[in-house]
Design a protein around this motif. Sequence first.
Motif, PDB file in Angstrom:
ATOM      1  N   THR A 250     -16.171  36.873  17.273  1.00  9.64           N
ATOM      2  CA  THR A 250     -16.076  37.890  18.383  1.00  9.64           C
ATOM      3  C   THR A 250     -16.142  39.105  17.797  1.00  9.64           C
ATOM      4  N   ARG A 251     -16.590  40.112  18.687  1.00 11.47           N
ATOM      5  CA  ARG A 251     -16.375  41.620  18.298  1.00 11.47           C
ATOM      6  C   ARG A 251     -14.878  41.903  17.871  1.00 11.47           C
ATOM      7  N   PHE A 252     -14.042  41.163  18.758  1.00 14.04           N
ATOM      8  CA  PHE A 252     -12.817  41.788  18.701  1.00 14.04           C
ATOM      9  C   PHE A 252     -12.280  40.841  17.086  1.00 14.04           C
TER      10      PHE A 252
ATOM     11  N   LEU B 252     -10.566  42.848  13.759  1.00 15.62           N
ATOM     12  CA  LEU B 252      -9.250  42.485  13.199  1.00 15.62           C
ATOM     13  C   LEU B 252      -9.640  42.535  11.477  1.00 15.62           C
ATOM     14  N   VAL B 253     -10.551  42.009  11.149  1.00 15.49           N
ATOM     15  CA  VAL B 253     -10.989  41.759   9.837  1.00 15.49           C
ATOM     16  C   VAL B 253     -11.016  43.180   9.376  1.00 15.49           C
ATOM     17  N   LYS B 254     -11.968  44.105   9.926  1.00 11.70           N
ATOM     18  CA  LYS B 254     -12.069  45.296   9.356  1.00 11.70           C
ATOM     19  C   LYS B 254     -10.785  46.039   9.131  1.00 11.70           C
ATOM     20  N   ILE B 255      -9.919  45.832  10.285  1.00 14.50           N
ATOM     21  CA  ILE B 255      -8.570  46.339   9.967  1.00 14.50           C
ATOM     22  C   ILE B 255      -7.796  45.980   9.036  1.00 14.50           C
TER      23      ILE B 255
ATOM     24  N   ASN C 218      -2.419  39.026  13.194  1.00 18.52           N
ATOM     25  CA  ASN C 218      -2.798  37.544  13.891  1.00 18.52           C
ATOM     26  C   ASN C 218      -2.269  37.178  15.180  1.00 18.52           C
ATOM     27  N   SER C 219      -1.270  37.927  15.436  1.00 17.72           N
ATOM     28  CA  SER C 219      -0.814  37.675  16.726  1.00 17.72           C
ATOM     29  C   SER C 219      -1.637  38.500  17.947  1.00 17.72           C
ATOM     30  N   ALA C 220      -2.551  39.295  17.750  1.00 13.87           N
ATOM     31  CA  ALA C 220      -3.273  39.774  18.708  1.00 13.87           C
ATOM     32  C   ALA C 220      -4.298  39.264  19.372  1.00 13.87           C
TER      33      ALA C 220
END
Lengths: 301, 620
Positions: free
Chosen positions: B108-110, B114-117, B157-159
């Motif tokens: 997903t885009r989300f 997260l990976v980018k952050i 990970n909790s997002a």
Amino acid sequence: MKNVVDGGFIDLLDRLDLNVRELMDGRFGGTRRSKAYGSSPNFADFREYQPGDDLRRIDWNLYGRFEKLYLRLYEDERQLHHHIYIDCSASMDWGTPEKSWYALRMAVALSYLGVSAMDRVSVFLLRGGECLPLMKEERTIVGRDAFYRAAEAMNRVQFSGDADIGEAVTSNPDKARGGGISYIISDFMTDSDWKAAAEQLRSNRRETVLIQVLARDELTPELSGKLMLLDSETEEEEDERNMRKEMTRSAFKAYAAALEWHQNDIHEFCASRQISFITTVTDIPIEKLLYREAATAGIIK
Amino acid sequence: MKFLMPAALWALLGVAVLIIIYIIRSRHDDYILSSTYIWRLSERFQKNRLPLQRLRQFLLFLLQLLLIAGIAITAAHPAKILYGANVSYALIIDSSASMNIADGMGITRFERALVKISEFAETLNYGSDLSVILAADSPSYLIRRANSKNDIDKALNSAKCSMGHSDIPAALSLAQGLYEETGAVSIVLYTDTDYETVRNIEIIDMRDESDWNVAITSLDYEVAEGGFNFFGEALSMGLDTVLTASLTLDGKVIDAKRIEFADGEYTPFVFEQPGLATFERATVTLSAKDGLAEDNFYCVCRMQKLPANILICGLTPYYIQSVFEADERCTVTVAEYPDADLMAGFDFYIFDGCLPVSMPEDGAVWFIDPVESVNLDLSSLGIILGDTIEDELAIVMPTDASGEAFKVLTDGITLTDAALNIHKRLIIDSTWETILTCGEDPAYITKRMPNGLRISMLAFDLHASNIPMLSDFIGMTQNLLENSMPKILYETDFELGSSVPMSVLPFCESFYVVTPDEEIITFPTDGIRVQLKPEKPGIYSAMQTMYTGVARYVDFFVHMPVSESLPQTGGFIGVAMTAAQHEAMTSEASEGAEELKRWFAAALLILLLAEWGVYYYDRI
């Protein structure tokens, strides 16, 4: 040093006797059975009558059966000459109680048992390469008076320096071939050739007994740290018998293995040459040694 | 590397002390033995020693040397010199429903955000810190001013991405707060929305070329040809395609049809069900393996008319009785007088020409032609009965009426030529709403009690009016019946993100809602209204059980915000930070030091354990 002889100890010894396993020649007079025929009450054998024989010894019963004259022969009783060699090196003056005191008590016991059986006893002190008589003026102990004099002399024995058992015993001019038991009392923790001494005694047709006296801390040493181990028989630190040693678990394991090997070596040597061997520790009462270990080994009966 | 407390390095002198100790201790203490014969013999038995035994002493010395050196260095607080720009980063993740759209690989885009952050956190310079703001309905910090990659990853990970809208301006306000706190903040927004104007914010577009999503954006029904027609619109974004849409009624698939989609264009669809008598739930589902499954279906839940237990008290209740008895779902009980033992157990109480001793509490009340009575003081309800007026007057709807009650109670009613001969003048307080008037006087009034039950009053005798003869009379009574008792819900279609207001029915003993995930949410029954904030699109069921054991339930559908299924555009977003400030901020280099104390402490511990091991090895 305490007196090596006391009344109680002598009373104890009165119930014992030296066990001579082999029939020996010995000297005339005495109470030991011998290979020779004599006039003791003990029957030995028959022999055909020869002219000149004592007619009183003819066995008439046999004559009735075989119509031949046979003479009854009796064992002869002889006097044996026992030698007691005491290792007088400094290493013997060790332990609680001291090995030296224990060795002297043993020598006293053997001497008493010898003279009690009408045998002659000589006590020799092994010091350096020499074999010195206990009493120069009375080299042989015969009778109880002589025994007590010898016992008195034993109280004055000094243990010092080293002792070459092999050289000392083999150089002893008093060979006393074929007539008694030779005892060597030592700790046998020595580089000297004690085996040569034992072999020579056997070659002189003497019954030989090795008595090893050890101190408890020689069996289970309680040492720690890094030590310069000094042999009590050495005089200089540079002596090759002295050594540096760190007391570790593996060092003690190696010590136990070496001690076991050494004891096995003595056992095997003695067994192969029909030499009696007993080993004792100074914290074992000598009475127990005499009544149990020595009796079991067939040295005393 | 540098030392923050270099004075502690004096402890290195301990190394020299150790060497001296070793020199002193290397002496062997003299010990006299009776004979060293066995000890010398033992050398032969100790020959096969392990290398460690031979090296034990040296190893011990080396380890102790390292230990002393390590202790000195650790006490001196060793630190790694770090250089970098001292920047606070505020990374905002748009967590609206559209961020759940997955690419061809199912990511997903989300998740991509997260990976980018996480990758960004890896490149974080010394002195910089990073805050992650989750821009959902109510934006909040996921993690605030952190510089540990582990902490940041843990927070990421909790997002979780929401299924509703995102409030980006509120998220920017949080970031602005950081700017005011630190004086310098670099803001990055991970979103799938196009913004026309952006100021002082770096936008990272999380859309992917392979993104494809279809959605049903609306669904409704109408009564037609003795049945129903279900109609709505669907949309495909990113692909021209043909998909199958199916209609499910009350859990059974009834119809299916192929729908051609043109990329980005709304496509209408209709399912005609001429023979369908009734239904409770109708769902249209698109069979598509697109980026987001939650907008591939839409449901309409039909509000069911509830059965009613009605008590009519009066000597001549014929008109009313005949109207309600004609309705299958009504159970009518008629009594001449309002006895006290009848004042419980009914949904609707009608008092025609009489008043009860006390007001019933478990049902709605309708007074017709009220009379003065010692039984009940009407003034406690805000009514004072006036004179009886005998005059022929027309009954009309007030021209200025626009209240909620007026709308529902006059729904479908024209009331042409309604008139009366006799009526009572009523003086009412402001809690009452007038539905019909005669002359200047109110003829039909109503108000809802705090428990949701309605009290209504006709101020005239039905026998002195032509209203029962009019066709509107049935509609009027039906409207009153439908709207007198409170409903759990007054509508059945909600958008995710909005609250679902629900009424607690009088004398309700249990109240719970079953979510699409079969979770049960229980609500207290001591209030009048409760709010539900759905977190997931789907069909929900609200159920209440009355003290009588009767269960009342209603289904309702919560759909994803339609805007989340469409390509999103925004106007201006920005924060009040000048470009010059931002430039100055990011170029300002700083020097710092990362303490390495804990690493050294760990090494010391290992050394200590090793030293113990070697020391006790072969020791007596």
